[in-house]
Design an enzyme around this catalytic site. Structure first.
Site, PDB file in Angstrom:
ATOM      1  N   GLN A 286      24.907  38.188  39.155  1.00  0.00           N
ATOM      2  CA  GLN A 286      25.246  38.537  37.406  1.00  0.00           C
ATOM      3  C   GLN A 286      25.827  36.680  36.568  1.00  0.00           C
ATOM      4  O   GLN A 286      26.583  36.381  36.899  1.00  0.00           O
ATOM      5  CB  GLN A 286      26.551  38.493  37.735  1.00  0.00           C
TER       6      GLN A 286
ATOM      7  N   ARG B 257      28.348  34.492  34.284  1.00  0.00           N
ATOM      8  CA  ARG B 257      29.205  35.368  34.239  1.00  0.00           C
ATOM      9  C   ARG B 257      29.364  34.104  33.043  1.00  0.00           C
ATOM     10  O   ARG B 257      30.041  33.031  33.151  1.00  0.00           O
ATOM     11  CB  ARG B 257      30.196  35.306  35.176  1.00  0.00           C
TER      12      ARG B 257
ATOM     13  N   SER C  83      34.448  46.844  37.294  1.00  0.00           N
ATOM     14  CA  SER C  83      35.708  45.449  38.032  1.00  0.00           C
ATOM     15  C   SER C  83      36.401  47.188  37.780  1.00  0.00           C
ATOM     16  O   SER C  83      37.495  47.807  37.020  1.00  0.00           O
ATOM     17  CB  SER C  83      35.826  44.772  36.785  1.00  0.00           C
TER      18      SER C  83
ATOM     19  N   LYS D 290      39.370  32.180  38.805  1.00  0.00           N
ATOM     20  CA  LYS D 290      40.224  33.298  37.684  1.00  0.00           C
ATOM     21  C   LYS D 290      41.608  33.339  37.402  1.00  0.00           C
ATOM     22  O   LYS D 290      42.303  33.742  39.049  1.00  0.00           O
ATOM     23  CB  LYS D 290      39.308  34.954  37.719  1.00  0.00           C
TER      24      LYS D 290
ATOM     25  N   MET E 221      53.640  29.661  73.784  1.00  0.00           N
ATOM     26  CA  MET E 221      54.575  30.301  73.473  1.00  0.00           C
ATOM     27  C   MET E 221      55.187  29.476  71.877  1.00  0.00           C
ATOM     28  O   MET E 221      55.663  29.250  71.046  1.00  0.00           O
ATOM     29  CB  MET E 221      55.846  30.544  73.745  1.00  0.00           C
TER      30      MET E 221
HETATM   31  C1  LIG Z   1      31.006  42.196  40.886  1.00  0.00           C
HETATM   32  C2  LIG Z   1      31.579  41.980  39.682  1.00  0.00           C
HETATM   33  N1  LIG Z   1      32.763  42.740  40.158  1.00  0.00           N
HETATM   34  C3  LIG Z   1      34.263  42.540  38.765  1.00  0.00           C
HETATM   35  C4  LIG Z   1      34.428  41.647  38.378  1.00  0.00           C
HETATM   36  C5  LIG Z   1      35.100  41.099  37.389  1.00  0.00           C
HETATM   37  O1  LIG Z   1      34.725  40.961  35.866  1.00  0.00           O
HETATM   38  P1  LIG Z   1      35.695  41.845  35.150  1.00  0.00           P
HETATM   39  O2  LIG Z   1      36.633  42.310  35.168  1.00  0.00           O
HETATM   40  O3  LIG Z   1      35.356  41.802  33.780  1.00  0.00           O
HETATM   41  O4  LIG Z   1      36.536  40.148  34.552  1.00  0.00           O
HETATM   42  P2  LIG Z   1      35.919  38.647  34.133  1.00  0.00           P
HETATM   43  O5  LIG Z   1      34.584  38.424  34.965  1.00  0.00           O
HETATM   44  O6  LIG Z   1      35.342  38.958  32.445  1.00  0.00           O
HETATM   45  O7  LIG Z   1      36.692  37.570  34.151  1.00  0.00           O
HETATM   46  C6  LIG Z   1      32.657  40.719  38.489  1.00  0.00           C
HETATM   47  N2  LIG Z   1      32.906  39.815  36.490  1.00  0.00           N
HETATM   48  N3  LIG Z   1      31.682  40.777  38.664  1.00  0.00           N
HETATM   49  C1  LIG Z   2      34.816  37.391  38.157  1.00  0.00           C
HETATM   50  C2  LIG Z   2      36.435  37.607  39.925  1.00  0.00           C
HETATM   51  N1  LIG Z   2      36.680  38.638  38.968  1.00  0.00           N
HETATM   52  C3  LIG Z   2      37.295  39.574  39.769  1.00  0.00           C
HETATM   53  C4  LIG Z   2      37.828  40.075  39.998  1.00  0.00           C
HETATM   54  O1  LIG Z   2      39.435  40.974  41.127  1.00  0.00           O
HETATM   55  O2  LIG Z   2      37.585  41.252  38.963  1.00  0.00           O
HETATM   56  S1  LIG Z   2      37.897  38.202  41.237  1.00  0.00           S
HETATM   57  C5  LIG Z   2      37.003  36.977  40.109  1.00  0.00           C
HETATM   58  C6  LIG Z   2      36.853  35.464  41.309  1.00  0.00           C
HETATM   59  C7  LIG Z   2      36.137  35.842  42.142  1.00  0.00           C
HETATM   60  O3  LIG Z   2      36.023  33.932  42.751  1.00  0.00           O
HETATM   61  P1  LIG Z   2      35.342  33.724  43.792  1.00  0.00           P
HETATM   62  O4  LIG Z   2      35.032  34.190  44.496  1.00  0.00           O
HETATM   63  O5  LIG Z   2      35.354  32.323  43.621  1.00  0.00           O
HETATM   64  O6  LIG Z   2      36.610  34.083  44.516  1.00  0.00           O
END
Ligand SMILES: Cc1ncc(COP(=O)(O)OP(=O)(O)O)c(N)n1
Ligand SMILES: Cc1nc(C(=O)O)sc1CCOP(=O)(O)O
Length: 517
Positions: free
Chosen positions: A40, A42, A111, A140, A286
């Site tokens: 993906q 991002r 999400s 994030k 312990m």
């Molecule tokens: C596989 C996957 N899961 C969750 C997210 C998070 O997406 P989102 O809630 O849109 O948050 P942002 O990516 O916009 O910060 C993701 N990107 N991928």
């Molecule tokens: C992009 C993103 N989305 C989230 C969610 O909770 O929806 S957590 C996340 C960041 C994931 O990064 P890492 O693998 O480095 O922890």
């Protein structure tokens, strides 16, 4: 037609996390070589032209590896580069609208953090969901509560009977991925389709190696044996004879191996549990300080975590100890219940009385007064322990006048012991020490040559080890209580220590009262 997607190892890009000097496209290509199965893009800060350029070039690389590409949030970019799909968050374009704008072949991921969001994603026709955040992440800013490993299963259960796929995201890396995979299986057996990571691949200098390690763990988990990855061989058909000979073999080894058993236990029973451990031929330590946990995990044979009189430092110690011991694939015996701890690490054995296990299972059939169970216990103890073992994906031991041990398939019913044990404080904790000691022996002596341990949580037959721990303690109790010098619970304890010290496998074999159901 929609492309079939392998969600196992889902890479979400994060250019801002690249190590200094590492080229983004080089990192992407290396991670694909390591086994990433879907990507993906991002981009939270890029302008449209820059996003488009990155997406186009990334698509060309992914195409070479026949790996699908998904775009985060931006439908226009997805359309422009002919992406395989988009991923939207709760405040982005609604799934129903995105569906109208995108070609039919495009997949849409959403999400989800909780049941309400998941229900909405299902109603709106999402193809997959990203469940998160599982753990805290630096990648994030999170605005919603952590789902935690134990929060995933109930969400997966909502996908039963649908074709909607699920990945977990947030703080997942090669150290905790096995815990996420194991701990997230729903009560109906629904597992994750994959895990999504950013920093665990992107932030590393060697993304190929990072992806390949994760990929190997994922595939080992998928093909592992049905019973908790080797923690019990009962499914192969244990009989009372095979259990007896297994117990004899473990007893024969314990004094030679003299395993170090790390025990974080409540203050009431610390010395008593340590003495009982010594008397059966193991060696107790312990310690509770967080700083020692990493080193201890390398040298101990097993860990016993017994929450009772919890203090904040002990709690921090338990958290750290379990994580380190899981990393070394050594057994953890958990007595009895702290759900937060179970989000962080995976026990091999959970042991408790009826009240304690009912609390873990969320059952109101049995209640506790202090540490003791009120009433007669469960109406169907065999069904209860078997179901709990399946749900928790580990061996479950229910202690009481009769003890029950299950691996989720087979249940052993053990009828040794003496009423004086009920009059001694910490007899349940002492049983835990004995179980942990035999788990250490079973783990150390497990035959694993030629087997990959990537998908394995703990080596050795923990079902057999749990039975050995209970039998040794309870048979010694019977012998102690029968002695002429024992007049009651006061003289019973020193006699118990003596009987444990001199107990032989032959005597246990003579006294064993076991049924397999
Ligand atoms: C596989 C996957 N899961 C969750 C997210 C998070 O997406 P989102 O809630 O849109 O948050 P942002 O990516 O916009 O910060 C993701 N990107 N991928
Ligand atoms: C992009 C993103 N989305 C989230 C969610 O909770 O929806 S957590 C996340 C960041 C994931 O990064 P890492 O693998 O480095 O922890």
């Amino acid at each position: 037609m929609t492309r079939t997607i392998d969600y196992s190892l889902y890479l979400v890009t994060g250019r801002e996390l690249l190590p200094q000097g590492k080229d983004y496209f080089e990192s992407l290509e290396e991670s694909l070589q390591g086994g990433v199965t879907v990507v993906q893009i991002r981009e939270k800060k890029a302008e449209t032209a820059e996003f488009l350029d990155i997406a186009l070039k990334s698509k060309a690389i992914c195409d070479r590896y026949n790996v699908p590409l998904i775009i985060n949030d931006r439908i226009d970019i997805a359309l422009a580069i002919d992406a395989d799909g988009i991923h939207v968050g709760q405040t982005d374009m609604p799934v129903s609208m995105a569906r109208k704008l995108l070609p039919q072949k495009c997949i849409i991921g959403v999400s989800c953090n909780n049941k309400e969001e998941l229900q909405k994603a299902l109603e709106n026709g999402a193809d997959y969901v990203g469940i998160g955040a599982i753990y805290a992440t630096q990648t994030k800013d999170l605005t919603k509560p952590l789902v935690g490993v134990r929060g995933i299963g109930p969400l997966l259960q909502m996908l039963d009977g649908t074709s909607v796929k699920a990945v977990a995201i947030g703080g997942i890396n090669s150290k905790n991925v096995l815990r996420v995979l194991h701990g997230s299986v729903s009560g109906t057996g629904h597992s994750l389709d994959g895990i999504a990571v950013v920093s665990a691949i992107v932030a590393l200098n060697q993304p190929r190696q990072a992806a390949s390690e994760l990929s190997e763990i994922l595939s080992e988990f998928k093909k592992g044996p049905s019973i908790f990855h080797g923690m019990s061989s009962a499914a192969n058909g244990h009989t009372t004879d095979s259990i007896t000979s297994g117990v004899v073999s473990l007893m024969n080894q314990i004094r030679t191996l003299n395993p170090l058993v790390h025990q974080i236990t409540n203050s009431v029973v610390t010395a008593q549990s340590a003495n009982i451990t010594i008397s059966i031929g193991a060696s107790p330590i312990m310690a509770t300080a967080v700083d020692e946990m990493s080193d201890l995990a390398t040298i101990c044979g097993a860990l016993l975590v017994n929450i009772g009189t919890l203090t904040p430092p002990a709690c921090a110690g338990m958290l750290a100890a379990g994580c380190h011991v899981n990393t070394w694939k050594k057994p953890i015996v958990f007595d009895p219940v702290g759900v937060d701890l179970l989000n962080k690490w995976q026990p091999s054995v959970i042991k408790g009385n009826a009240g304690e296990l009912a609390a873990l299972a969320g059952s109101i059939e049995v209640t506790s007064k202090g540490v003791d169970t009120v009433g007669n216990g469960f109406e169907d103890p065999v069904g209860f322990v078997t179901a709990l073992a399946r749900r928790e994906r580990c061996i479950v031991v229910l202690t009481g006048k009769t003890d029950y041990v299950s691996d989720g398939h087979t249940c052993a019913v053990l009828d040794n012991g003496h009423e004086f044990l009920g009059k001694m404080t910490g007899s349940g904790c002492a049983t835990g020490s004995c179980i942990a000691s035999f788990c250490a022996v079973a783990s150390a002596s497990a035959q694993t040559e030629g087997q990959s341990l990537r998908g394995v949580l703990a080596k050795g037959d923990m079902f057999l080890a749990s039975i050995a721990g209970i039998l040794v303690f309870n048979v010694a109790a019977e012998l102690a209580a029968a002695r002429d010098d024992v007049k009651g619970p006061g003289t019973f304890f020193p006699a118990l220590i003596d009987e444990l010290t001199s107990l032989t496998p032959e005597v246990v074999q003579e006294h064993i009262k076991i049924k397999i159901v």
